[in-house]
Write a protein that holds these residues in place. Sequence first.
Motif, PDB file in Angstrom:
ATOM      1  N   LEU A  31      -9.272   3.472   5.070  1.00  0.00           N
ATOM      2  CA  LEU A  31      -8.679   2.651   6.128  1.00  0.00           C
ATOM      3  C   LEU A  31      -7.879   1.481   5.566  1.00  0.00           C
ATOM      4  N   ILE A  32      -8.406   0.842   4.531  1.00  0.00           N
ATOM      5  CA  ILE A  32      -7.695  -0.281   3.911  1.00  0.00           C
ATOM      6  C   ILE A  32      -6.389   0.200   3.294  1.00  0.00           C
ATOM      7  N   LEU A  36      -0.470   0.646   3.587  1.00  0.00           N
ATOM      8  CA  LEU A  36       0.715   1.508   3.602  1.00  0.00           C
ATOM      9  C   LEU A  36       1.514   1.295   4.887  1.00  0.00           C
ATOM     10  N   LEU A  37       0.830   1.173   6.013  1.00  0.00           N
ATOM     11  CA  LEU A  37       1.492   0.937   7.292  1.00  0.00           C
ATOM     12  C   LEU A  37       2.219  -0.411   7.290  1.00  0.00           C
ATOM     13  N   VAL A  38       1.566  -1.437   6.784  1.00  0.00           N
ATOM     14  CA  VAL A  38       2.190  -2.761   6.703  1.00  0.00           C
ATOM     15  C   VAL A  38       3.414  -2.708   5.795  1.00  0.00           C
ATOM     16  N   VAL A  55       9.239  -2.921   5.196  1.00  0.00           N
ATOM     17  CA  VAL A  55      10.518  -2.415   4.685  1.00  0.00           C
ATOM     18  C   VAL A  55      11.497  -2.172   5.831  1.00  0.00           C
ATOM     19  N   VAL A  56      11.024  -1.545   6.906  1.00  0.00           N
ATOM     20  CA  VAL A  56      11.892  -1.286   8.057  1.00  0.00           C
ATOM     21  C   VAL A  56      12.366  -2.600   8.668  1.00  0.00           C
TER      22      VAL A  56
END
Length: 66
Positions: A22-23, A28-30, A35-36
């Motif tokens: 989960l961490i 990775l999501l952050v 970047v986007v």
Amino acid sequence: MAELWKSLPSWVRNIVVPVLVLILAWNLLVFVFGVVGALLAFAVKALVVVGIAAAVVILVKKAARN
């Protein structure tokens, strides 16, 4: 890999590994959203600069005619 997984205690398999996953997924999501977001911010700034430059060119041409 299966041997390593089975050699781990059950509390590691059931608690520690999912928390680590989960961490890592959250980081990775952050990273992806960061970047986007940075690319979108750059695009907006570039459009503003191009717009200002176009306005300056139009005003200079208009002033040169008079």
